[in-house]
Design an enzyme around this catalytic site. Structure first.
Site, PDB file in Angstrom:
ATOM      1  N   THR A  95       0.855  -1.187   0.000  1.00  0.00           N
ATOM      2  CA  THR A  95       0.000   0.000   0.000  1.00  0.00           C
ATOM      3  C   THR A  95       0.889   1.234   0.000  1.00  0.00           C
ATOM      4  OG1 THR A  95      -1.739  -1.174   1.205  1.00  0.00           O
ATOM      5  CG2 THR A  95      -1.821   1.225   1.224  1.00  0.00           C
ATOM      6  N   LYS A 170      -7.225   0.992  -3.130  1.00  0.00           N
ATOM      7  CA  LYS A 170      -6.855   0.426  -1.827  1.00  0.00           C
ATOM      8  C   LYS A 170      -7.021   1.468  -0.727  1.00  0.00           C
ATOM      9  CE  LYS A 170      -5.341  -2.570   1.129  1.00  0.00           C
ATOM     10  NZ  LYS A 170      -3.930  -2.980   1.238  1.00  0.00           N
TER      11      LYS A 170
END
Length: 288
Positions: A95, A170
């Site tokens: 991420t 995300k």
């Protein structure tokens, strides 16, 4: 594209180690790299440990499964894509801030690399089971070449757009996840204060319009290790875009208190220490 391929995995922690194992079980030749010699201690013998990134130069595909703040250091040296990562497909499964991800895409294109942002959802439980979700940003042709690699550890792959789009997806996923966790904890705490037991209440809510993945997996232990960083990324991105994010602002403060309380450490239904530490909304929550 099918058959045995040489795949590198950078990062052999809670996510990377089981991913490497699934890749090896699918018949790929897997090389694993992690500076921590303890990481990946339980890797199958079919995964070959390497100690330097140059040893990944023969890989067709390289996965980066490390902490988001380390990704730029892994991919770049002196501002350029590492030679060992050029002329191959590199999937960033971490991420990462969407803006930084776009800069990394630009560097890869400039220096002869091929990059996808492919952050993963469903956590270490999904990694162990091999049913992760990848939210992919980048060129469709690169994704097509990597489909067989992703299928070894993902049950779902969604191409959401161009460079950086996977990280945006995300980021939104994480914002909604932490918001839901914070809301569920507060709601169940209120119910208990009013004399209703958590177990039957959760069962009922899972059959109602309040149903959510968080409720359905409430007995699963959650340490929330990335909550603070995830919410920081959400608020930074919102600020750059000039977008209001009042819910995220509150969640950033509250989620630290949820984590610090230990409410979810042993599973939501069986944990002790239910009371959350109190803090004014205008102040930073412990750990937040």
């Amino acid at each position: 594209m099918t058959g045995c391929r040489r795949v590198g995995v950078i990062g052999l922690g809670r996510m990377g180690a089981p991913i490497a194992g699934h890749l090896a079980a699918a018949g790929h030749e897997v090389l694993g790299l992690d500076p921590d010699p303890v990481a990946g201690a339980d890797l199958p013998v079919t995964v070959r440990r390497v100690t330097e990134d140059r040893e990944l130069a023969g890989c067709e595909v390289v996965l980066v499964v490390a902490g988001g703040t380390a990704v730029a250091r892994i991919l770049l040296v002196d501002g350029q894509l590492r030679p060992s990562l050029r002329d191959r497909d590199v999937l960033v499964c971490s991420t990462v801030d969407p803006e930084e991800m776009r800069r990394l895409h630009e560097a890869a294109v400039r220096d002869g690399g091929r990059l996808l942002d492919a952050p993963l959802c469903r956590g270490d439980h999904g990694a162990r089971r091999g049913d992760l979700l990848a939210l992919v940003g980048g060129e469709p042709a690169v994704l097509a070449r990597c489909a067989d690699v992703l299928s070894a550890f993902c049950s779902d792959v969604v191409h959401v757009g161009g460079p950086g789009a996977g990280q945006v997806a995300k980021l939104v996923n994480n914002m909604l996840l932490w918001s839901t966790i914070a809301s569920v904890v507060e709601g169940l705490r209120l119910a208990e204060a009013l004399g209703v037991q958590r177990g039957p209440l959760v069962e009922g809510l899972c059959r109602s319009s309040a149903d959510s993945w968080v409720l359905r997996t409430w007995e699963r232990p959650r340490e929330l290790p990335w909550a603070d960083e995830d919410m920081r990324l959400v608020l930074d991105a919102a600020s750059r875009a000039g977008a209001d994010a009042p819910v995220s602002d509150v969640v950033q403060r509250v989620i630290g208190a949820v984590r610090s309380s230990g409410v979810l450490g042993e599973g939501g239904l069986g944990s002790a220490g239910w009371a959350l530490p109190a803090h004014p909304v205008g102040e930073e929550a412990p750990g937040g």
